[in-house]
Each structure stands twice: as C-alpha cells, then as structure tokens.
Design an enzyme around this catalytic site. Structure first.
Site, PDB file in Angstrom:
ATOM      1  NE  ARG A  27      -3.579  -0.139   2.689  1.00 51.67           N
ATOM      2  CZ  ARG A  27      -4.866  -0.254   2.371  1.00 51.67           C
ATOM      3  NH1 ARG A  27      -5.317  -1.401   1.943  1.00 51.67           N
ATOM      4  NH2 ARG A  27      -5.691   0.747   2.501  1.00 51.67           N
ATOM      5  CD1 TRP A  73       2.434   5.354  -2.670  1.00 50.41           C
ATOM      6  CD2 TRP A  73       0.899   6.981  -2.572  1.00 50.41           C
ATOM      7  NE1 TRP A  73       2.250   5.850  -3.945  1.00 50.41           N
ATOM      8  CE2 TRP A  73       1.318   6.839  -3.917  1.00 50.41           C
ATOM      9  CE3 TRP A  73      -0.058   7.946  -2.276  1.00 50.41           C
ATOM     10  CZ2 TRP A  73       0.824   7.619  -4.939  1.00 50.41           C
ATOM     11  CZ3 TRP A  73      -0.557   8.724  -3.309  1.00 50.41           C
ATOM     12  CH2 TRP A  73      -0.124   8.566  -4.624  1.00 50.41           C
ATOM     13  CG  ASN A  99      -4.965   5.210   4.084  1.00 49.47           C
ATOM     14  OD1 ASN A  99      -4.476   5.907   3.208  1.00 49.47           O
ATOM     15  ND2 ASN A  99      -5.713   4.147   3.833  1.00 49.47           N
ATOM     16  CD  GLU A 486      -3.238  -5.615 -17.381  1.00 47.43           C
ATOM     17  OE1 GLU A 486      -3.565  -4.415 -17.339  1.00 47.43           O
ATOM     18  OE2 GLU A 486      -2.816  -6.226 -16.383  1.00 47.43           O
ATOM     19  CD  GLU A 493       1.464  -1.974 -13.138  1.00 49.42           C
ATOM     20  OE1 GLU A 493       1.034  -1.153 -12.322  1.00 49.42           O
ATOM     21  OE2 GLU A 493       0.787  -2.924 -13.552  1.00 49.42           O
ATOM     22  CG  HIS A 509      -4.947   6.213 -38.786  1.00 51.89           C
ATOM     23  ND1 HIS A 509      -5.314   6.752 -39.994  1.00 51.89           N
ATOM     24  CD2 HIS A 509      -5.582   5.028 -38.690  1.00 51.89           C
ATOM     25  CE1 HIS A 509      -6.157   5.940 -40.609  1.00 51.89           C
ATOM     26  NE2 HIS A 509      -6.337   4.871 -39.823  1.00 51.89           N
TER      27      HIS A 509
HETATM   28  C1  F6R Z   1      -2.028  -2.188 -12.378  1.00 56.62           C
HETATM   29  C2  F6R Z   1      -2.888  -1.988 -11.241  1.00 56.62           C
HETATM   30  C3  F6R Z   1      -3.759  -0.780 -11.219  1.00 56.62           C
HETATM   31  C4  F6R Z   1      -5.137  -1.134 -10.639  1.00 56.62           C
HETATM   32  C5  F6R Z   1      -5.983   0.128 -10.437  1.00 56.62           C
HETATM   33  C6  F6R Z   1      -7.376  -0.190  -9.949  1.00 56.62           C
HETATM   34  O1  F6R Z   1      -1.298  -3.365 -12.270  1.00 56.62           O
HETATM   35  O2  F6R Z   1      -2.887  -2.762 -10.321  1.00 56.62           O
HETATM   36  O3  F6R Z   1      -3.873  -0.201 -12.473  1.00 56.62           O
HETATM   37  O4  F6R Z   1      -5.770  -2.036 -11.497  1.00 56.62           O
HETATM   38  O5  F6R Z   1      -5.343   0.970  -9.520  1.00 56.62           O
HETATM   39  O6  F6R Z   1      -7.349  -0.856  -8.735  1.00 56.62           O
HETATM   40  P1  F6R Z   1      -8.600  -1.643  -8.177  1.00 56.62           P
HETATM   41  O7  F6R Z   1      -8.861  -2.783  -9.093  1.00 56.62           O
HETATM   42  O8  F6R Z   1      -8.168  -2.099  -6.812  1.00 56.62           O
HETATM   43  O9  F6R Z   1      -9.739  -0.686  -8.135  1.00 56.62           O
END
Ligand code: F6R
Length: 613
Positions: A27, A73, A99, A486, A493, A509
C-alpha cells in the site's frame, strides 16, 4: 494508500504490528513507523522500505503490549523520516497514524499555529495530532478529544490514535472512503488494520467500520460508536481466506506467485457457479428474474487501470453473450462528466481492492442517479462490496504484488460468467450454446496451466535481448486491444520501460512513425475474426524493420514465419482467449523487470490501493 496496523493484548505488540505492516507494504513504502505505549510513549520511524524500520527496531527495540504502525505512500511532504508516521504531539503524550488526506489542513494548521502549536513535519496528518492535543489540554478524555478532532477534518481518512495517559486503548475512525478500517477480534487481544492480510495470521473474525464510525479497542473488548458518540452494534464477519495465500512461499516475488496461481484462481472463480451438464450459471449474490434481466437496457462499467482494461474485454463478452449495450468508463473521468443514467442502467464497478477512490465515487454517482449498482470485487467486505446491490466476489485470494495479475484473469472469468448468466436470464442463450460455453469454461484452468508450463515460452531470451530498450509498442485488435493495453501497462509499471498499447488498425494513423529497428512491437495475433487484418499490420511493422514479437495460437506457422520471436498460447473459445493471451505478457514484463534489476513487487511511486484522487 498507506497501511495501518494496531494491536493490544498480552503479546509483544511491536513485532505483531511490524509483521502486519509487512503484509501491507504493497500500500506504500516511502517510510514506516511504530509507536508503543508501555508506561511511556515510544516511537521508531525510518525512511524508505519497511526493512529500514526493522533494522532500527533491532538496534532499539520497542517493548509493550499496545502498538500502532504505519507504512506510508507520501502525499503531503517528502518521503523522509520527519514526515513518517506516527506523529506525536510536542509533549509526546499521543501518537497518530493516518491514511487519507486532510483537505482543510492548511486552514487548521494556520489556526493551530496561531494558538501556539509548533509543527515539526510537512504532513497534513500532524494537524490531527495537534487538534487532539488541544482538546486533551481542555480536559477531554482521549475518546472525546479524538471525536472533536475528527469532526473538524475534511476529506477521507482512516486514523488510529494512542495515548500514554490512557495506555490500554487504541481509538480508530473511518471517515469517507480512504480505505478500510478493519477491527480483528481475538481472545483477550484485538487488532486493527487497513486490510485483511495484515491480521489474517491471528484472527479471521473481523468487523468493518463504515463512514463516520469509531472503535475504541482494548485487549478485553471493542466498543463501536458513531462519530456523534452514539454506541453502535456491529456485525462480525468470518474471513474465509486461507492465511497461506498471503505469503510468498517458494516464489521469489508475490507477482510471480500470483501469475502462477492463475489456473487455481480461475478454477476457484468457476467452482460452484456453473452446472456443467446444463450449462446454467448461478451467481450467488446476483439473482435476477428473467423480467428483471430483460429490463436492463445498458451496463456502464466503471473502473481504473487494469480493472478498466478487464472491463473493456468484458464489453465484448457481455454484448455478445447477453445482447446488452455496454460502455466502459475510467472511473476518474466518469465521476466528473455528469453521465446520463437511469433505473434501467446498471453501473458495474470492477475493483480488486474495493477501495479505489475514483471507482467508489463513480458508484456513488450511479446510486445518486438511480442506476442499479453491481460490482466485481476481490476484497470481500470492502466498501465497493458493501455498497453494491449485487456483487460477484472474485475468488482470486489476496493479491499482494502491486502489479495486478491474477485479479485481472479472475475478473475476465467473472465477466464471462456474468455474460452467460445474463444471456440465459434474458433468453439470448439457448441450452445448446450454454452447454458449449460451459464446456469451454471448464477447460480454461487447464489451458492457463499449459501456458505456464516451464519452457512453454522462452521469456529469458526475450528479456535478455530487449530489456535495454526504452520503448515498446503493443498492438491488438478487438478483444486483444485491451490485452495490448494491459501488456503495455504491466511492462511500464514494473520495468519502467515506456510502453504503449494501441489498436493495431490505428497504427498507420500515427504511431507507425515510431517504428525502427530498435522498437520491439508485440503483436497479439490470435486466430480470431480479425486475424487476417492483424497479419497485414505485422507486415507493416516488418516493412519498417520493427522487431516483431508475435503472440500466436500454438501451431500457427504462418505468423510464426513472419515474426522475429513468438509467444504462444493454447487455443481456447474466442471470448476466453484474452484470459490466456495476457499470461505471456505478464511474464514478459516480469522477466524484463528482473533483467533491469527493478523491484517487481514494489515498483517506484505506485501503491496497490489508490484511496486518494
Ligand atoms: C495495475 C494496477 C492498477 C489497478 C488500479 C485499480 O497493475 O494494479 O492499475 O488495477 O489501480 O485498482 P482496483 O482494481 O483495486 O480498483
């Protein structure tokens, strides 16, 4: 996005909290800290990953049976020790972890400074500490001081507070959607966490706090209150997740483990929901009469990131299987564009964490405008689950790696099941077709397993050859276009290579200008109705000397002959092919990141639950 853990009981509190934080490090990992109350208030904090805090605790251990901890974070203030949580008041009586974001922190800070409070960090959280301190100085007990402070905060928060003046308790609150606050119930000991894996080794009995609910946690009991002080009775939930599923086991990384778990998580997704003799689908928390199913005119999928790409594949599945109009929106855009919704529309949220701020806000927008609210959620008991009228609970188990993998394929499987279910209820799918689809689904876990067999594809060679490239292009058409998105997202990432997913037909294009002999182009060319078109696009890449990495169905010699490299998948039902085609792309990203020496499970700047806007 941050993680919070708390413990009160008879055991060594700081080690329990540290172990819990390790399970929440996905997190956030900018800094971490723990506070214990043992006669005095003691705090240890460290910049960077949790291992730094662990080392500090080895040099200077914390004793005591009550502790709160935090993994950060960063939002307000650089990720340095001074800004790490817990934050104490000047007299070091109380410690606070948060948080979320205190949206009115500037005004509160200015007011508190005027009243003589000295701030030592750049964080918004420190205003909470000083507010509580202010009310304690006015003679309030800890719970009342916290309540008065919490009521002044704007924004969404999960907060935990301890005080050496009331050394037996942790006060916690949930305000809005800043991520979960889960109280874990034990025998003469109790817990607090942002997410279930943090406490799963100790208890499977949990209580979820809702918006504006507080808990006062002692070893012997937990009392729940509304923010206005009214006592609350809360329901206890039994978690069914297996504690083993939240540990890495023999794998080097959680992401690797989760990629290899996919045959099993797809199997669990299907289990109990399909009658394979009749092909009928049953979804336990979404039961509609045929009339209700036929009354649905539109499904609007809202999600972020990987979940949004799953939704884009879902559009094809739902439109084909259930003959219903489907649109897909990024939740961060949807919530601000005043969408047209009514009671014949279903807003379908897809979210692994069930906590994503934009997705929850989109659900609220749907609810406000009278739409039905459904969700596909992995975190059972999360906010998205609880506010939905109907839910499909993913059976992927905890996903710890920051890059989503098994939740993506579980979602695709759930969307296929939803398509079948709606198709059957709406009278679109007959018995024969239902049976064929169910049979195709039954093979899926095994096909995913084949894709993962050691040596099936040679990722090492590809990663070794191309890990130094700074740009990759991923091309796909139809159902494979979201898979291209994806694949590109996974690569960027975790390996920090710039990667773009593009609808293959659009390449000419514009993006074609990028292609040269230094540009790997991953072309998803499985044998579907746009296969021939995809071959033309591969030719266009070849003509510009691009490096073609073709993702093909096993045995497709035609495309193999045109490509520099191939990644293969077994042949499946066309609507289920994306579940397989994403797997080699996950592994390509994984191995490339390893070659680049990147931290696969904790990529820079990212966090698993995006609970802020
Ligand atoms: C990419 C990833 C993010 C989540 C996004 C949505 O690997 O994990 O792009 O898919 O932050 O998160 P959720 O599904 O938890 O709403």
């Amino acid at each position: 996005m941050c993680g919070i853990v708390g413990y009160v009981g008879s055991k060594d509190a700081s080690s329990i909290v540290l172990e819990g934080l390790k399970k929440l490090e996905y997190r956030g990992y900018d800094s971490a800290g723990i506070a214990t109350v043992n006669g005095d208030l003691a705090i240890r904090r460290a910049e960077g990953k949790l291992v730094n805090l662990e080392n500090r605790l080895r040099e200077a251990p914390l004793d005591g049976h009550l502790a709160i901890g935090h993994t950060r974070w960063a939002t307000h203030g650089a990720p340095i020790e001074r800004n790490a949580h817990p934050h104490a008041d000047e007299a070091r009586v109380i410690a606070v972890v948060q948080n979320g974001i205190v949206e009115n922190f500037m005004a509160l800070r200015a007011q508190l400074q005027q009243e003589g409070h000295t701030f030592v960090s750049d964080t918004d959280t420190e205003v909470i500490t000083h507010l509580i301190d202010k009310y304690l100085a006015q003679g309030d007990g800890l719970v009342e001081a916290c309540r008065r402070a919490f009521r002044q905060l704007h924004g969404a928060h999960a907060i935990a507070v301890v005080s050496k003046q009331e050394p037996d308790k942790i006060v916690t609150v949930r305000l809005g959607n800043a991520g979960g606050v889960i109280v874990g119930l034990g025998q003469d000991e109790n817990y607090l966490a942002s997410d279930i894996p943090a406490i799963l080794d100790h208890t499977q009995q949990v209580v979820y706090l809702e918006d504006k609910e507080m808990a006062v946690i002692t070893a012997g009991q937990v009392n729940f209150y509304r923010l206005d002080g009214q006592p609350l009775r809360k329901e206890t939930h039994q978690i069914t997740w297996d504690p083993i599923s939240a540990v890495k086991g023999q794998y080097r990384h959680f992401m690797q483990k989760e990629i290899y778990e996919q045959p099993q998580s797809i199997q669990s997704t299907i289990r109990g929901r399909v009658d394979f003799t009749s092909g009928q689908v049953h979804l336990e928390h979404l039961s509609l009469t045929p009339a209700e199913a036929k009354a649905i005119e539109r499904i609007v999928i809202v999600a972020c990131g990987t979940s949004a790409y799953a939704g884009q594949v879902g559009k094809f599945m739902l439109e084909k299987l259930a003959q219903v109009h489907v649109s897909v929106d990024y939740a961060s855009e949807f919530r601000y564009r005043d969408p047209l919704l009514d009671d014949k529309t279903v807003v379908l949220a897809i979210t692994q964490s069930g906590e994503t701020a934009d997705t929850l806000a989109s659900m609220e927008e749907g609810q406000r405008k009278g739409a039905k609210l459904w969700s596909i959620v992995n975190a059972h008991g999360s906010m998205a689950h609880r506010i939905s009228d109907g839910v499909i609970l993913m059976q992927a188990g905890p996903e710890i790696g920051v890059a989503s993998t098994k939740a993506f394929t579980a979602t695709l499987t759930d969307l296929f099941l939803l398509g079948m279910y709606l198709g059957q209820q709406r009278g679109v799918l007959g018995a024969e077709e239902s049976f064929e689809l169910a049979t195709a689904l039954a093979h899926l876990p095994e096909l995913a397993g084949e894709t993962l067999v050691e040596g099936y594809n040679d990722y090492q060679t590809l990663a070794k050859l191309y890990h130094h490239c700074e740009h990759f292009l991923f091309l796909g058409r139809g159902l494979n276009y979201p898979i291209a998105l994806e694949g590109a997202l996974k690569l960027k990432e975790i390996s920090y290579i710039h990667a773009e997913g593009y609808p293959a037909g659009e390449m000419k294009h514009g993006p074609i200008a990028l292609i040269d002999d230094n540009m790997p182009v991953v072309c998803i060319a499985t044998q579907d109705h746009v296969y021939d078109k995809m071959i033309s696009q591969i030719e266009q890449v070849r003509a510009r000397k691009g490096i073609v990495i073709a993702l093909i169905n096993e045995g497709d010699n035609e495309v193999a002959a045109k490509a520099d490299h191939v990644l293969k998948i077994p042949t499946a039902h066309p609507l289920l092919t994306p579940v397989l085609s994403v797997i080699p792309l996950q592994l390509l990203a994984y191995h490339t990141a390893i070659w680049r020496g990147a931290d696969v499970d904790q990529p820079r700047n990212l966090a698993k639950s995006v609970t802020v806007e």
